[in-house]
Design a protein around this motif. Structure first.
Motif: not given
Length: 341
Positions: A252-281
């Motif tokens: 998930x980190x690898x794909x999130x990083x790829x998307x950050x590069x595509x959009x030049x997302x200097x404002x941040x990358x956000x993970x949504x949905x129930x799975x992300x919330x459940x595995x925060x630790x």
């Protein structure tokens, strides 16, 4: 006679807001630009034959508020006057809604456009920071949501406007990099010979990855549901499940990083949905940020981009409400997606 419209005029209040998922549909009514939305109980899509019936019985029959317009976020391609949903049997027919539900104006958008709109102004109470990177700039952002599938949406900031960008980023290729990856990937279930990100980074993907780990290690799998895998992983009661969630975080980190590069997302990358919330630790362990930042020659750039988990319980509805209140602050395309009486 209702007809398609490309008008950029604000929708008339009160506005029915809907987030239509595969299993649940969530609705609220926004009376005006200054009111808090009136929320309604979640509707199970399986309990109603059509979305019109769900809106009538689940919302309109329970309130004296009469919406004049609707903004609906759906998981499915918006290509015509009939919009089939990807993960349930409903078909959205905006012109039928106008005549049957008494609406004047219907706008239909992609579900991850709504998620992208939500991250324009999330407060700290509705997001959990992953890593030590300071808050991002008022700049382009990305949202990824591992759930039934893997949704991806961009939020481009240009000329003081937030422009939501829908897409199918969850279907990009995801390949092996490490020695362990090379052991596991031959055992992953592919689609026409290809491993897309969604083949791992969603609920069924978790199980897919868990089974690949068990097969590679000669272990008989005992867990069948995504919730079982995550629960055992977080409790430390199943080694294969622990590795599954650890690798899930890395990928998930690898794909999130790829998307950050595509959009030049200097404002941040956000993970949504129930799975992300459940595995925060698990996401707060080093694996997620390590996968996110490992983008040579842009490692330093990646270290400057913050990452968060969206914890707002109704983020998509909040994003649509923000747009309904201040449509001129957002660039949302209406061509082929808006119908008026």
């Amino acid at each position: 006679m209702p007809k398609p419209s490309n008008s950029e005029a604000p929708l008339p209040f009160p506005i029915l807001i809907g987030d239509i998922g595969g299993t649940n549909a969530r609705f609220s009514i926004l009376v005006d630009a200054y009111a808090e939305p009136t929320q309604f109980p979640n509707v199970r899509t399986a309990d109603y034959e059509t979305i019109d019936e769900a809106i009538q019985k689940g919302v309109l029959d329970k309130t004296s508020l009469r919406p004049r317009a609707a903004i609906l976020a759906v998981a499915g391609p918006i290509k015509s006057d009939e919009i089939p949903l990807t993960n349930c049997d409903w078909v959205v027919r905006p012109m039928q809604m106008i005549t049957g539900l008494g609406l004047e104006d219907v706008l239909v958008v992609n579900d991850f456009e709504a998620q992208a709109l939500a991250i324009a102004a999330l407060s700290d109470e509705h997001r959990e920071r992953i890593g030590d990177t300071p808050d991002g700039l008022i700049a382009s952002r990305v949202v990824l949501g591992p759930g039934t599938g893997l949704g991806v949406g961009g939020l481009v900031h240009a000329q003081h406007t937030w422009i939501a960008v829908p897409g199918e980023g969850g279907h990009v290729d995801l390949g092996p990099r490490s020695k362990r990856d090379l052991e596991l990937f031959p055992h992953l279930e592919a689609i026409e010979g290809r491993i897309s990100a969604e083949q791992i980074l969603c609920g069924r993907g978790l199980v897919n990855l868990y089974h690949a780990i068990c097969t590679a290690d000669g272990i008989t799998p005992t867990l069948k549901e995504p919730a079982d895998v995550t629960s055992h992983a977080l409790a430390g009661t199943d080694k294969a499940a622990e590795e599954t969630v650890s690798l899930f975080s890395t990928y998930l980190g690898r794909v999130a990083g790829d998307m950050a590069l595509i959009f030049m997302a200097r404002g941040g990358v956000y993970l949504s949905g129930g799975i992300s919330q459940k595995i925060i630790p698990a996401l707060k362990k080093p694996e997620f940020r390590a996968g996110f930042e490992d983008k040579a020659p842009h490692t330093e750039l990646m270290r400057s981009i913050p990452t968060y988990v969206v914890t707002h319980p109704l983020a998509a509805l909040a994003g649509l409400a923000s747009y309904a209140r201040m449509p001129t602050s957002f660039g949302v395309a209406t061509e082929g997606r808006r119908w008026r009486a």
